[in-house]
Design a protein around this motif. Structure first.
Motif, mmCIF file in Angstrom:
data_model
loop_
_atom_site.group_PDB
_atom_site.id
_atom_site.type_symbol
_atom_site.label_atom_id
_atom_site.label_comp_id
_atom_site.label_asym_id
_atom_site.label_seq_id
_atom_site.Cartn_x
_atom_site.Cartn_y
_atom_site.Cartn_z
ATOM 1 N N HIS A 604 -1.164 -38.817 31.197
ATOM 2 C CA HIS A 604 -0.119 -38.017 30.569
ATOM 3 C C HIS A 604 1.264 -38.444 31.046
ATOM 4 C CE1 HIS A 604 -1.990 -34.978 28.075
ATOM 5 N NE2 HIS A 604 -2.944 -34.819 28.975
ATOM 6 N N LYS A 605 1.395 -38.697 32.325
ATOM 7 C CA LYS A 605 2.720 -38.984 32.867
ATOM 8 C C LYS A 605 3.263 -40.307 32.356
ATOM 9 C CE LYS A 605 0.878 -40.815 37.243
ATOM 10 N NZ LYS A 605 0.826 -40.622 38.705
ATOM 11 N N GLU A 606 2.390 -41.294 32.136
ATOM 12 C CA GLU A 606 2.884 -42.567 31.604
ATOM 13 C C GLU A 606 3.312 -42.419 30.149
ATOM 14 O OE1 GLU A 606 1.187 -46.329 32.580
ATOM 15 O OE2 GLU A 606 -0.185 -45.439 34.036
ATOM 16 N N HIS A 607 2.553 -41.694 29.367
ATOM 17 C CA HIS A 607 2.946 -41.451 27.975
ATOM 18 C C HIS A 607 4.239 -40.643 27.900
ATOM 19 C CE1 HIS A 607 -0.387 -43.070 25.570
ATOM 20 N NE2 HIS A 607 -1.178 -42.732 26.578
ATOM 21 N N LEU A 608 4.368 -39.638 28.762
ATOM 22 C CA LEU A 608 5.583 -38.831 28.776
ATOM 23 C C LEU A 608 6.791 -39.663 29.178
ATOM 24 C CD1 LEU A 608 6.914 -36.073 28.475
ATOM 25 C CD2 LEU A 608 6.314 -35.597 30.863
ATOM 26 N N THR A 609 6.622 -40.505 30.186
ATOM 27 C CA THR A 609 7.713 -41.392 30.599
ATOM 28 C C THR A 609 8.147 -42.289 29.451
ATOM 29 O OG1 THR A 609 6.908 -41.401 32.882
ATOM 30 C CG2 THR A 609 8.378 -43.190 32.231
ATOM 31 N N GLN A 610 7.176 -42.862 28.768
ATOM 32 C CA GLN A 610 7.484 -43.744 27.641
ATOM 33 C C GLN A 610 8.231 -42.996 26.542
ATOM 34 O OE1 GLN A 610 4.268 -45.386 24.900
ATOM 35 N NE2 GLN A 610 4.685 -47.182 26.153
ATOM 36 N N ASN A 611 7.812 -41.781 26.246
ATOM 37 C CA ASN A 611 8.463 -41.002 25.191
ATOM 38 C C ASN A 611 9.866 -40.563 25.589
ATOM 39 O OD1 ASN A 611 6.225 -41.173 23.507
ATOM 40 N ND2 ASN A 611 5.279 -39.350 24.361
ATOM 41 N N ILE A 612 10.066 -40.223 26.868
ATOM 42 C CA ILE A 612 11.400 -39.839 27.328
ATOM 43 C C ILE A 612 12.365 -41.013 27.213
ATOM 44 C CG2 ILE A 612 12.740 -39.217 29.376
ATOM 45 C CD1 ILE A 612 10.456 -37.427 30.222
ATOM 46 N N VAL A 613 11.920 -42.174 27.645
ATOM 47 C CA VAL A 613 12.775 -43.360 27.562
ATOM 48 C C VAL A 613 13.089 -43.695 26.114
ATOM 49 C CG1 VAL A 613 12.879 -45.841 28.031
ATOM 50 C CG2 VAL A 613 11.973 -44.281 29.763
ATOM 51 N N ALA A 614 12.088 -43.654 25.236
ATOM 52 C CA ALA A 614 12.320 -43.965 23.826
ATOM 53 C C ALA A 614 13.287 -42.965 23.195
ATOM 54 C CB ALA A 614 10.987 -43.962 23.064
ATOM 55 N N THR A 615 13.123 -41.677 23.508
ATOM 56 C CA THR A 615 14.030 -40.662 22.964
ATOM 57 C C THR A 615 15.449 -40.872 23.460
ATOM 58 O OG1 THR A 615 12.198 -39.080 22.867
ATOM 59 C CG2 THR A 615 14.433 -38.187 22.770
ATOM 60 N N ALA A 616 15.601 -41.165 24.753
ATOM 61 C CA ALA A 616 16.932 -41.387 25.311
ATOM 62 C C ALA A 616 17.604 -42.594 24.661
ATOM 63 C CB ALA A 616 16.832 -41.587 26.824
ATOM 64 N N ILE A 617 16.823 -43.632 24.386
ATOM 65 C CA ILE A 617 17.404 -44.821 23.749
ATOM 66 C C ILE A 617 17.885 -44.494 22.345
ATOM 67 C CG2 ILE A 617 16.862 -47.127 22.873
ATOM 68 C CD1 ILE A 617 15.010 -47.486 25.268
ATOM 69 N N TRP A 618 17.104 -43.721 21.598
ATOM 70 C CA TRP A 618 17.526 -43.376 20.238
ATOM 71 C C TRP A 618 18.754 -42.466 20.249
ATOM 72 C CZ3 TRP A 618 16.770 -46.151 16.348
ATOM 73 C CH2 TRP A 618 15.581 -46.839 16.146
ATOM 74 N N VAL A 619 18.824 -41.557 21.216
ATOM 75 C CA VAL A 619 20.028 -40.725 21.332
ATOM 76 C C VAL A 619 21.230 -41.598 21.668
ATOM 77 C CG1 VAL A 619 21.116 -38.880 22.652
ATOM 78 C CG2 VAL A 619 18.738 -38.657 21.958
ATOM 79 N N LEU A 620 21.041 -42.577 22.553
ATOM 80 C CA LEU A 620 22.130 -43.484 22.904
ATOM 81 C C LEU A 620 22.566 -44.321 21.704
ATOM 82 C CD1 LEU A 620 23.979 -44.659 25.075
ATOM 83 C CD2 LEU A 620 22.147 -46.253 25.680
ATOM 84 N N ILE A 621 21.592 -44.797 20.928
ATOM 85 C CA ILE A 621 21.919 -45.556 19.716
ATOM 86 C C ILE A 621 22.719 -44.683 18.752
ATOM 87 C CG2 ILE A 621 20.918 -46.613 17.644
ATOM 88 C CD1 ILE A 621 18.617 -47.603 19.417
ATOM 89 N N ALA A 622 22.280 -43.434 18.570
ATOM 90 C CA ALA A 622 22.999 -42.524 17.682
ATOM 91 C C ALA A 622 24.409 -42.252 18.199
ATOM 92 C CB ALA A 622 22.225 -41.212 17.542
ATOM 93 N N TYR A 623 24.554 -42.148 19.512
ATOM 94 C CA TYR A 623 25.875 -41.924 20.099
ATOM 95 C C TYR A 623 26.798 -43.108 19.849
ATOM 96 C CZ TYR A 623 29.440 -41.627 23.736
ATOM 97 O OH TYR A 623 30.632 -41.632 24.411
ATOM 98 N N ILE A 624 26.275 -44.322 20.050
ATOM 99 C CA ILE A 624 27.087 -45.524 19.829
ATOM 100 C C ILE A 624 27.496 -45.624 18.358
ATOM 101 C CG2 ILE A 624 27.048 -48.056 19.863
ATOM 102 C CD1 ILE A 624 25.212 -47.866 22.299
ATOM 103 N N LEU A 625 26.566 -45.370 17.455
ATOM 104 C CA LEU A 625 26.889 -45.420 16.029
ATOM 105 C C LEU A 625 27.938 -44.372 15.672
ATOM 106 C CD1 LEU A 625 23.320 -45.916 14.499
ATOM 107 C CD2 LEU A 625 25.120 -47.630 14.756
ATOM 108 N N TYR A 626 27.836 -43.198 16.285
ATOM 109 C CA TYR A 626 28.829 -42.157 16.016
ATOM 110 C C TYR A 626 30.214 -42.599 16.484
ATOM 111 C CZ TYR A 626 31.283 -37.702 16.375
ATOM 112 O OH TYR A 626 32.201 -36.702 16.267
#
Length: 634
Positions: A604-626
């Protein structure tokens, strides 16, 4: 994008006109802009820091999760070891009954009226005093029901309920009591304690809370003049920015470093204020309805003809459907996709159809938004509803169609009005009736091969019939939900600048829809008239979700748009590019850095880590585009 910044000639004239006082004001304004940019960069840095910290805290160590299965107990007598998966525990059944073969049945307590499934058979060892042992893997997601039957006599020996823990090691001892030969006891003992599956989530939650506190503290510091001036002097942002632009050959800066001429601060043109609570809460069908009404009203007020707007609505709906068909039919490295297997329904397809119906409905009956009438006695207290009676009549007709088809359409081999999952549900009486009329209509009109082949009900109810949660019949209720979102948009515009009236109506709608859900479900999971079911998009699901939507708007509107205590960060940035983020996630979800090979795929912890990192990257991408003012609009 062109013309967003002043040209070099204008800046030279500004320097020629500039004086000492204006220069000081410009420097202060520039410092404010750089402070805002610094806050944005700090947000991005903190977001990445949260991802790294979460990854460090949740990273795999010595794989304590698998210790329960790494060292099998000695009493297995070299039997084949069960390889545990995520959300499973190891169960050893000890049969100490003389001359009795046992069949162990298992069922989940969340499986409504389900048949018991055979877990394992335990035969008699043939030697008195030596128990026979069988090994099985049981699910730990929900509580378990275990029933032990005498295999030959088909008679129940015992039944018990137990909540197993993930990767735990348990023994079920079946034996006669010491006092009576005919009495049998079934006891569960723990050989090895399970892991805490909630620990990774708790750590991630604490990291998120720390991130919120850090951002809030940073914003508080930036609001202090002394701290802001100290940051401005330490960074010396104006000269640094000039040096960078000069190095890149940008004509936006000129003059020597430390010259007497001062630049006049450039201020971006003021834009029409947006309802940030809508952008923060974007992505749901409900908020799509609110956005439809707000944007359509603005376009019509600018003088756009209804015929031209109808063309834009049709084109946007067509694009959403086409993009959706592409997204739901991936075929990476498998060769050309056969037309015989193309899935037709999908998330974006449903959004496209819902958008078209609701937008056209509002376009046909569009009326000018009345001016504020807070001081007029003749003002209707329900004008947001009364002025829309033709739309409400159409929506009620649509809902009547859904109710009629759902509860009165004859479905071959199924009871009329069936809403169950089929499979082993309802004691296995209707295995091929998954979804009732909704599934039947999809299979009849689209065909089995053109709808979703792996419904979520297959996990718990072992259904074998294809069923699409974004099917045709459920689209009717998504239209109803979008129209409820339009109602929220009308409240915001009809009662503009009347915060009390807006909040009263949000509260009334929240309570009204919540009471409808209570009546339909009888406050139960499965015993109501129309249970809450996302796969069916039942009307109780729509009223419940819409009630929560009004409640969230009730909270967000005064905080974000009235008091401006929160800007909606970081949810605001993905909300401004919701289609791009969704499509990007669907396309690149299996690519690095959004996904990588895990050391333990059942952790569970490895999947959660992967999902947190992926979500943070997409938020960062959205921030840069904004920040780059890049928005993907269809």
């Amino acid at each position: 994008m062109t013309g967003a910044r002043p040209c070099a000639a204008e800046k030279r004239r500004a320097r020629e006109r500039g004086g000492g006082g204006r220069g000081a004001a410009a420097e202060a304004a520039a410092g404010g802009m750089n402070g805002a940019r610094g806050a944005g960069r700090a947000l991005a840095a903190l977001l990445l820091a949260a991802s790294v910290l979460s990854a460090a805290l949740l990273a795999p160590g010595g794989s304590p999760e698998r210790d329960a299965e790494a060292a099998p107990p000695r009493d297995l007598d070299k039997k084949k070891h069960v390889d545990l998966k995520m959300d499973q525990a190891l169960l050893l059944i000890h049969n100490e009954l003389h001359g009795t073969n046992l069949t162990v049945f298992w069922n989940s307590e969340c499986c409504y009226h389900c048949l018991f499934q055979v877990l394992v058979n335990v035969s008699w060892s043939g030697r008195p005093g030596k128990p026979s042992i069988a090994v099985g893997a049981v699910s730990t997601q929900h509580g378990s029901l275990l029933q032990l039957n005498d295999t030959l006599e088909e008679k129940e020996v015992c039944r018990l309920e137990y909540k197993f823990g993930e990767f735990g090691n348990y023994s079920l001892l079946v034996k006669h009591t010491h006092n009576a030969v005919n009495e049998i006891t079934c006891d569960i003992i723990v050989n090895k304690n399970p892991i805490d599956s909630n620990l990774p989530v708790c750590i991630a939650f604490l990291v998120g809370v720390a991130l919120i506190i850090a951002v809030s503290f940073l914003r508080f510091l930036l609001s202090l003049d002394d701290f802001h001036n100290w940051i401005s002097k330490a960074i010396n942002s104006r000269e640094t920015d000039r040096l960078i632009n000069s190095e890149l050959g940008s004509p936006s800066r000129a003059g020597s470093i430390g010259g007497d001429a001062q630049l006049e601060a450039w201020r971006p043109p003021t834009a029409t204020p947006r309802l940030r609570c809508i952008d923060t809460f974007r992505g749901f069908v409900f908020i799509m309805g609110s956005s439809i009404f707000l944007s359509m009203t603005s376009i019509l007020q600018r003088g756009c003809s209804k015929f031209k707007l109808l063309g834009k609505i049709a084109w946007r709906s067509f694009l959403l459907i086409c993009i959706g068909v592409v997204i739901v039919n991936p075929n990476y490295c498998l060769g050309p996709l056969s037309w015989d297997k193309v899935r037709i329904p999908g998330v974006l397809q449903r959004l496209g159809v819902t958008y078209f119906v609701v937008a056209v409905l509002e376009l046909i009956f569009a009326k000018p938004v009345p001016e504020s009438c807070a001081s007029e006695r003749s003002c209707f207290s329900l004008r947001d509803i009364i002025f829309s009676w033709p739309q409400w009549l159409f929506i009620l007709m649509l809902e009547s169609i859904w109710l009629g088809l759902t509860f009165f359409l004859p479905v071959p081999g199924c009871p009329t009005g069936y809403l169950g999952p089929g499979g082993i549900g309802d004691l296995g009486k209707y295995p091929n009736c998954t979804g009732g009329a909704a599934g039947y209509i999809d299979r009849l009109l689209l065909g089995d091969d053109h709808i979703y082949q792996h419904p979520s009900s297959a996990v718990l109810y072992h259904t074998e019939v294809a069923y699409d949660p974004e099917g045709i019949l459920g689209t009717i209720n998504s239209i109803v939900m979008a129209f409820l979102g339009i109602q929220a948009g009308k409240i915001l515009l009809y009662y503009k600048d009347q915060t009390k009236d807006i909040l009263i109506r949000f509260t009334a709608w929240c309570c009204f829809l919540g009471l409808i859900s209570v009546a339909l479900t009888k406050i139960s999971e499965n015993e109501g008239f129309i249970p809450i079911n996302k796969n069916l998009w039942s009307i109780s699901y729509v009223t419940t979700l819409s009630s929560f939507a009004f409640f969230i708007l009730l909270i967000l509107y005064p905080i974000v748009d009235v008091k401006r205590l929160w800007t909606g960060t970081p949810f605001f940035y993905p909300g401004m590019n919701s289609i791009l983020v969704y499509v990007g996630h669907e396309v690149f979800e299996n690519y690095f850095p959004f996904q990588w090979k895990l050391q333990d795929n059942q952790s569970h912890k490895e999947h959660l880590t992967q999902n947190i990192v992926a979500t943070a990257i997409w938020v960062l991408i959205a921030y840069i585009l904004y920040k780059k003012k890049v928005f993907w609009k269809i």
